[in-house]
Write an enzyme that holds these catalytic residues in place. Structure first.
Site, mmCIF file in Angstrom:
data_model
loop_
_atom_site.group_PDB
_atom_site.id
_atom_site.type_symbol
_atom_site.label_atom_id
_atom_site.label_comp_id
_atom_site.label_asym_id
_atom_site.label_seq_id
_atom_site.Cartn_x
_atom_site.Cartn_y
_atom_site.Cartn_z
ATOM 1 C CG ASP A 1 -5.579 -3.966 6.298
ATOM 2 O OD1 ASP A 1 -6.381 -3.303 6.995
ATOM 3 O OD2 ASP A 1 -4.513 -3.508 5.871
ATOM 4 C CD GLU B 1 -4.855 -0.521 8.247
ATOM 5 O OE1 GLU B 1 -5.765 -1.361 8.395
ATOM 6 O OE2 GLU B 1 -3.971 -0.600 7.371
ATOM 7 C CE LYS C 1 0.100 -3.353 3.117
ATOM 8 N NZ LYS C 1 -0.292 -2.082 3.730
ATOM 9 C CD GLU D 1 -0.873 0.512 5.256
ATOM 10 O OE1 GLU D 1 -1.724 -0.344 5.581
ATOM 11 O OE2 GLU D 1 -0.512 0.701 4.073
ATOM 12 C CB THR E 1 -0.808 -6.688 11.932
ATOM 13 O OG1 THR E 1 -0.520 -7.050 10.579
ATOM 14 C CG2 THR E 1 -1.934 -5.673 11.963
ATOM 15 C CD GLU F 1 -1.893 8.203 2.512
ATOM 16 O OE1 GLU F 1 -2.922 8.867 2.309
ATOM 17 O OE2 GLU F 1 -1.821 7.319 3.389
ATOM 18 C CD GLN G 1 2.328 -2.323 -0.002
ATOM 19 O OE1 GLN G 1 2.906 -1.667 0.865
ATOM 20 N NE2 GLN G 1 1.081 -2.090 -0.354
ATOM 21 C CG ASP H 1 -1.378 -3.332 7.496
ATOM 22 O OD1 ASP H 1 -0.708 -4.346 7.713
ATOM 23 O OD2 ASP H 1 -1.856 -3.054 6.382
ATOM 24 C CG HIS I 1 -4.785 5.157 2.199
ATOM 25 N ND1 HIS I 1 -3.460 5.476 2.413
ATOM 26 C CD2 HIS I 1 -4.803 3.839 1.876
ATOM 27 C CE1 HIS I 1 -2.713 4.388 2.238
ATOM 28 N NE2 HIS I 1 -3.501 3.386 1.906
ATOM 29 N NE ARG J 1 3.749 2.041 2.757
ATOM 30 C CZ ARG J 1 2.502 1.672 3.009
ATOM 31 N NH1 ARG J 1 1.954 0.651 2.356
ATOM 32 N NH2 ARG J 1 1.797 2.296 3.924
HETATM 33 MN MN MN Z 1 -3.346 -1.685 5.694
#
Ligand code: MN
Length: 419
Positions: A133, A208, A258, A206, A262, A369, A245, A238, A140, A242
């Site tokens: 990834d 992606e 993570k 996420e 996925t 975000e 993480q 993904d 971002h 948080r």
């Molecule tokens: Mn990612």
């Protein structure tokens, strides 16, 4: 070697107006139904062409493909053929599905080789070998830098020189529709005390886009030469915890925050299908090293959105609309960088872009975000507020290439419900 199906070509299989799967797309997936085990197929309109059936009827014999290629429960044997095989199969499938072609009907399999998508179960299309990834959106990376290092330069000194990435967990890549269990783990304790332990309080998506490769030798190829090893693209979520993480990623990168799940979309869109939508990538300043240099249209004008459907709600709210064309680092640059040290790449390896965020408020690809790490909830259409994902919430990622006069190239959906 690119096989583009001209915009004027139509299929004898019905394709509804506005469908993302016209004959110019022909994405590959793996499906099963009451008539058989998981096997490869190609999407056309609201149907699937059963490639096992087509091969069994002898309709691919002229291509002299390896035995059992389309009897496998994944696309990996097909991906191992490499670009000449991919192009030959795509050209032949486009011929077989083209208006006026009667070969499928003549072999007596028209009734069974064309299957309704609504009547099948979609499976993970590839057996994921390795999963990388990246972190390739400058918007971002800048947003995250500002959130976590408010007093420093948002981009770290390496960011404009190489596509930053990490190796993820291939074994927990799942197909769209698979329920996502909220992960349990450690998070920062209150007031610098011992860590807290329990289900994540900050479960995020996420947005992606991924690409899937064929086999590559361990000899590095420059970015300008590497694209022939990229088979196709898919949507990726993904999922990220948080709180887990941010506590564990000191000093190393993403790990348990993570690796729990996925999701990828069930259809892999061939790179050939998006040829009409290739665009210049953003200008890179300063100049990159020679092995990362590319010319021409290495970006893809793919439009993306994320809808969140809260637990029990009738409808959802689109929380993000953004574009893949703004990605600072492109797919060939990512693949060239991932192999510059001599690392090998195998058929079925998956490379994801990193969160796709644009510069404007409505174009951010993660709740980290959008809600500023859960501090600024957003209002949803059903009257509820969203910070991070709650149990029963569903995230739907959609993508399509569309422009005036060109066929729509749909990527379908990548969905998951927090269970
Ligand atoms: Mn990612």
């Amino acid at each position: 070697m690119t096989h583009v199906v001209p915009a004027s070509v139509r299929s004898w299989v019905q394709v509804p107006e506005g469908s993302g799967f016209p004959i110019q797309n022909l994405p590959y997936g793996v499906f099963s139904d009451e008539n058989g085990e998981p096997r490869p197929g190609v999407a056309i309109g609201e149907s699937i062409l059963d490639l096992k059936k087509v091969a069994g009827a002898g309709l691919l014999d002229a291509l002299a493909l390896p035995d059992g290629l389309f009897s496998a429960p994944s696309l990996n044997p097909f991906l191992a053929l490499g670009r000449p095989g991919w192009t030959a199969v795509r050209a032949r499938v486009a011929d077989l599905l083209g208006q006026g072609n009667e070969e499928v009907a003549a072999t007596g399999i028209a009734d069974t080789a064309i299957v309704a998508q609504r009547e099948v179960t979609m499976h993970l299309p590839i057996e994921v070998g390795d999963f990388v990834d990246f972190y390739s959106s400058i918007h971002h990376a800048t947003n995250v830098g500002r959130l976590f290092r408010p007093d420093a330069e948002p981009l770290l000194p390496n960011w404009r020189h190489l596509p930053v990435g990490y190796h993820g967990r291939a074994g927990t890549v799942v197909v769209s529709g698979t329920p996502i269990s909220r992960p349990t783990g450690q998070r920062r304790g209150p007031d610098g005390g011992p860590p807290a332990f329990g289900p994540s309080n900050a479960l995020d998506f996420e947005l992606e886009v991924g690409f899937v490769t064929g086999n590559m030798p361990g000899e590095p190829l420059a970015a300008r030469d590497v694209e022939e090893h990229i088979f196709g693209m898919c949507l990726v979520n993904d999922w990220s915890a948080r709180d887990i993480q941010s506590w564990e990623s000191q000093p190393l990168g993403p790990f348990l925050g993570k690796s729990f799940a996925t999701s990828i979309s069930p259809w892999i869109v061939p790179l050939d299908a998006v040829a009409p939508y290739r665009v210049d990538p953003p200008h890179q300043e300063p100049n990159v090293l020679d092995y990362l240099r590319t010319d021409g249209h290495t970006g893809v004008d793919l439009r993306l959105e994320v809808e969140v459907i809260p637990n029990g709600a009738e409808g959802g709210t689109v929380v993000t609309r953004t574009g893949f064309a703004a990605m600072y680092w492109t797919m060939p640059q990512q693949l060239a960088h991932a192999t510059v040290n001599g690392a090998t790449v195998r058929a079925g390896d998956l490379f994801a872009s990193g969160t796709v965020s644009g510069p404007e408020p409505g174009s951010l690809g993660s709740l980290l975000e959008i809600t500023r790490n859960g501090k600024q909830p957003i209002a949803l259409a059903d009257g509820s507020e969203l910070t991070y994902l709650g149990d029963g919430d569903t995230v739907v990622i959609r993508g399509r290439c569309a422009s005036e006069g060109a066929p729509i190239i749909g990527f379908g959906e990548c969905t998951g419900t927090v269970g």
